[in-house]
Scaffold this active site. Structure first.
Site, PDB file in Angstrom:
ATOM      1  N   LYS A 125       0.827  -1.226   0.000  1.00 46.85           N
ATOM      2  CA  LYS A 125       0.000   0.000   0.000  1.00 46.85           C
ATOM      3  C   LYS A 125       0.853   1.265   0.000  1.00 46.85           C
ATOM      4  CE  LYS A 125      -2.262  -0.902   3.813  1.00 46.85           C
ATOM      5  NZ  LYS A 125      -1.815  -2.264   4.151  1.00 46.85           N
ATOM      6  N   THR A 126       1.830   1.323   0.896  1.00 44.82           N
ATOM      7  CA  THR A 126       2.612   2.554   1.050  1.00 44.82           C
ATOM      8  C   THR A 126       3.395   2.863  -0.225  1.00 44.82           C
ATOM      9  OG1 THR A 126       2.780   2.182   3.430  1.00 44.82           O
ATOM     10  CG2 THR A 126       4.368   3.698   2.439  1.00 44.82           C
ATOM     11  N   GLU A 169      -3.582   6.066   1.573  1.00 44.66           N
ATOM     12  CA  GLU A 169      -3.344   4.670   1.923  1.00 44.66           C
ATOM     13  C   GLU A 169      -4.443   4.264   2.889  1.00 44.66           C
ATOM     14  OE1 GLU A 169      -0.267   1.919   4.496  1.00 44.66           O
ATOM     15  OE2 GLU A 169       0.556   3.657   3.431  1.00 44.66           O
TER      16      GLU A 169
END
Length: 473
Positions: A125-126, A169
């Protein structure tokens, strides 16, 4: 642990906002946005940190330690799910009848008037969020964003932009990603995790189905991950082929992917091609790892799905230089390089160490693994052991970072080390100084040391470097 109340009605006006645990990666980014918009922000955290210093520089009042008096004259409390219910600031807010918002609710309130791109998934995600933000900026856009890690080229993990787009995110760990009014959803994968919250794989995947169905414009989802494939099947069930194609874009190495990534070369910074609408586009990233080529394909799919030029989009994504705590180099002593990575699930650990393998050359990889959560260690001890033994040459296992959980009898880092097939490849060393000294005793010229975990394992890095300096400096 404080679970978010997804039914809570958020007030139209929040007034003065107090963040409990303001120094965390997600909380600090949200607090920065409130400061950007002119709110009076106060907060508290267990310890000082660069995030706390940055927020103070922006005008926040931050207390170290948790006391009821820290709440002051705040009108709204913002909390993280890792908070315990006996926290004195949380208790006082409830006694006063103040609105208490989970951090995701505070963020949802901030982005309510924007066109939201939300990035979810067990892993990636990041990095994927950072790639989308970097891509949009490279395309001349000015999005707002909140990321779980500091984007290296920008030096921040959040910012308020002037455009309609807002990129976040989205945290699936406690279901709070279902709060967002999402326009474009990116699902990097649906690898089983957070089963302590969801209770079953079926419930975990059902949450991703709901998250995806909530997206009003487009869903971009992995074609390679088996859980994501099941989610895709659920959200396209009953749709015509044309409607499914308009609603969902898939990405990955699968030959039927809408955006197919191929010709991946992992020697050094990763190079690859993506196929989109019958045309190939090539890129070389500034960061290593096959998984990052796949992350880039997902970010590319989001950008072209938003209507941006494919060649320009991929060129802009290629400018992404990483985020803090993702294979981040902290120093080299006597030919031994020390990196830190946020990986805390077997799949993430495998990806991080596989990336390290592509650039270590003739050196070895020494993993320093801090297990995260007692429940995750109990559930995945064997998988962690198999992954670490397969991808690292030597492993040092530290004590468990419990975060929001109380200790469980018999659950220690030894559950991981005892499951190695060859015990000569692992050492369970819960004391950090002992671990640093042991690392220095086994390290050789050319080795990469990689600390792994989403707790505070990055704080051992200075000790590792100091012990290496004593032995090899």
């Amino acid at each position: 642990m404080i679970a978010p109340d997804l039914t809570l009605t958020i007030p139209d006006q929040l007034g003065r906002v107090h963040f409990v645990g303001i120094g965390g990666s997600g909380m600090s980014g949200i607090a920065r946005l409130f400061l950007d918009q002119g709110y009076t922000v106060t907060g508290s955290d267990a310890k000082d940190s660069p995030n706390v210093t940055a927020l103070r520089d922006l005008g926040a009042t931050v207390f170290i330690g948790h006391e009821a008096s820290n709440v002051g004259d705040a009108d709204t409390l913002v909390v993280t799910g890792a908070l315990w219910q006996d926290n004195p600031e949380y208790v006082l807010a409830n006694e006063r009848g103040l609105p208490v918002l989970h951090r995701a609710q505070a963020l949802a309130w901030l982005i309510r008037a924007h066109r939201l791109v939300a990035v979810a998934g067990a892993h990636g995600k990041t990095t994927s969020t950072g790639m989308i933000v970097t891509g949009l900026l490279g395309l001349g856009q000015d999005p707002s964003f909140v990321n779980g890690g500091v984007i290296e080229s920008l030096g921040v993990n959040s910012a308020s932009g002037t455009d309609d787009l807002f990129v976040v995110e989205a945290d699936e760990s406690d279901g709070s990603f279902l709060l967002y009014h999402t326009a474009v959803a990116l699902v990097t994968n649906v690898d089983p995790d957070h089963l302590d919250h969801y209770g079953s794989l079926e419930a975990f995947e059902a949450a991703f189905v709901e998250f995806s169905r909530n997206a009003t414009e487009l869903v971009v989802i992995s074609s390679d991950d088996v859980g994501a494939v099941r989610v895709t099947g659920a959200i396209t069930a009953g749709l015509s082929a044309a409607d499914a194609a308009a609603r969902v874009m898939t990405f990955g190495e699968h030959p039927d992917s809408t955006v197919r990534v191929h010709s991946i070369t992992t020697t050094g910074p990763v190079s690859f091609s993506v196929s989109w609408r019958g045309q190939d586009y090539n890129a070389t990233l500034r960061i290593p790892g096959k998984h990052n080529a796949i992350n880039a394909a997902g970010a590319f799919a989001v950008l072209v799905g938003l209507g941006f030029d494919p060649a320009a989009s991929l060129d802009a994504i290629a400018g992404f230089g990483g985020t803090q705590r993702r294979f981040e180099l902290h120093g080299t002593v006597g030919g031994v390089s020390v990196y830190d990575d946020y990986a805390h699930h077997p799949t993430e650990v495998a990806a991080a160490l596989a990336a390290a393998r592509t650039v270590v050359g003739e050196g070895r990889i020494i993993a320093v693994h801090q297990p995260h959560l007692y429940s995750r260690t109990r559930l995945f001890a064997r998988e962690f052991a198999e992954t670490l033994e397969s991808f690292a040459d030597q492993t040092i296992v530290l004590g468990i970072y419990g975060a929001r959980e109380d200790p469980e009898p018999g659950v220690t880092g030894a559950l991981v080390s005892e499951r190695f097939r060859d015990p000569s490849h692992v050492a369970y060393v819960p004391d950090w100084q002992d671990a640093a000294d042991y690392l220095a005793s086994i390290a050789r010229d050319g080795d990469f040391v990689v600390t792994l975990g989403c707790g505070d394992v990055n704080r051992i890095v200075p000790q590792l470097l100091a012990s290496l300096e004593k032995v090899r400096g």
